[in-house]
Scaffold this motif. Structure first.
Motif, mmCIF file in Angstrom:
data_model
loop_
_atom_site.group_PDB
_atom_site.id
_atom_site.type_symbol
_atom_site.label_atom_id
_atom_site.label_comp_id
_atom_site.label_asym_id
_atom_site.label_seq_id
_atom_site.Cartn_x
_atom_site.Cartn_y
_atom_site.Cartn_z
ATOM 1 N N SER A 1 31.573 25.593 22.394
ATOM 2 C CA SER A 1 30.618 24.539 22.063
ATOM 3 C C SER A 1 29.569 25.063 21.097
ATOM 4 N N ASP A 2 28.969 24.137 20.354
ATOM 5 C CA ASP A 2 27.831 24.479 19.500
ATOM 6 C C ASP A 2 26.520 24.541 20.281
ATOM 7 N N GLN B 1 24.328 26.210 27.748
ATOM 8 C CA GLN B 1 25.630 25.964 28.384
ATOM 9 C C GLN B 1 25.672 26.544 29.788
#
Length: 239
Positions: free
Chosen positions: A207-208, A214
């Motif tokens: 993911s960015d 996260q």
């Protein structure tokens, strides 16, 4: 279902997972509680997770993920991490995996064996579409249950050099939805987040979203209850 605390009448635990980062999706918070209380916890991983990084070839990903797992384990007080060298993505529930897990149980001699949730889906019954669980998780979980008995049986894997181990009192399987037992982890949430954050390169590819964010989201999802408590849930079996 009423939830009871996890039993505490043990000293050494062995946590068994399929891949690097599996333990950090919740179980590591309980590990941090146990090691802080003076328990001895070891990790055994069936694979190095070498097939789990998009765009990164297995010969590069495997050593990278192994190192991330060792750093992650150290955050929650685990210094012994063993890898069994099965291939990532193609674990098979059968005698070969059971044999290697039984040998590991004999080497580490735990009273408690812990593994992750291995049901076919992550989605509650009746919900469709459902999120499928990894084939590796499903294969490993059943073999962990079987390997505890194999480790205690002198005749099933007669070629094993390690002496049989009959000391497993409990097997704990992570239960995310309606756990009969739980470990209260309020004081170890930060440690769990830092432990998962050590899988930095892996998470950066997923993911960015910044890695720390996260990790916090994952730990919140896996430990935070509707009434605001923090816990890791388990279903127990006799060893």
């Amino acid at each position: 279902m009423a939830t009871s605390p996890m039993p505490d009448d043990w000293q050494r635990a062995l946590v068994v997972a399929a891949h690097p980062d599996d333990i950090e999706y919740g179980i590591a918070a309980a590990v941090a509680v146990w090691t802080a209380a003076g328990k001895d916890v070891h990790y055994v991983l069936a694979t190095r997770g070498e097939a789990g990084m998009e765009g990164v070839p297995p010969e590069t990903a495997g050593p990278l993920r192994e190192e991330e797992e060792r750093r992650s384990a150290a955050v929650v007080g685990v210094t012994e991490v063993e890898f069994l060298d099965h291939r990532d993505g193609v674990l098979v529930a059968g005698p070969e995996l059971r044999r290697d897990l039984a040998a590991a149980i004999r080497r580490h001699r735990p009273e408690l064996v812990v593994t992750g949730y291995f049901g076919p889906t992550w989605t509650p019954p009746g919900v469709s579409p459902a999120y499928l669980n990894s084939a590796d998780h499903q294969a490993l979980g059943q073999c962990v249950l079987d390997a505890v008995a194999d480790a205690a049986n002198e005749w099933i894997f007669r070629d094993l050099a390690e002496p049989r181990w009959t000391g497993v009192q409990y097997i704990a399987v992570q239960e995310p939805s309606d756990p009969p037992h739980e470990v209260a982890v309020e004081g170890q949430v930060d440690a769990a987040v830092r432990s998962l954050t050590e899988h930095r390169r892996y998470l950066e590819l997923l993911s960015d979203v910044p890695v720390e964010e996260q990790a916090q989201q994952v730990i919140d999802m896996s430990t935070l209850t509707e009434d605001g408590r923090r816990r890791v849930g388990f279903r127990l079996f006799w060893g």
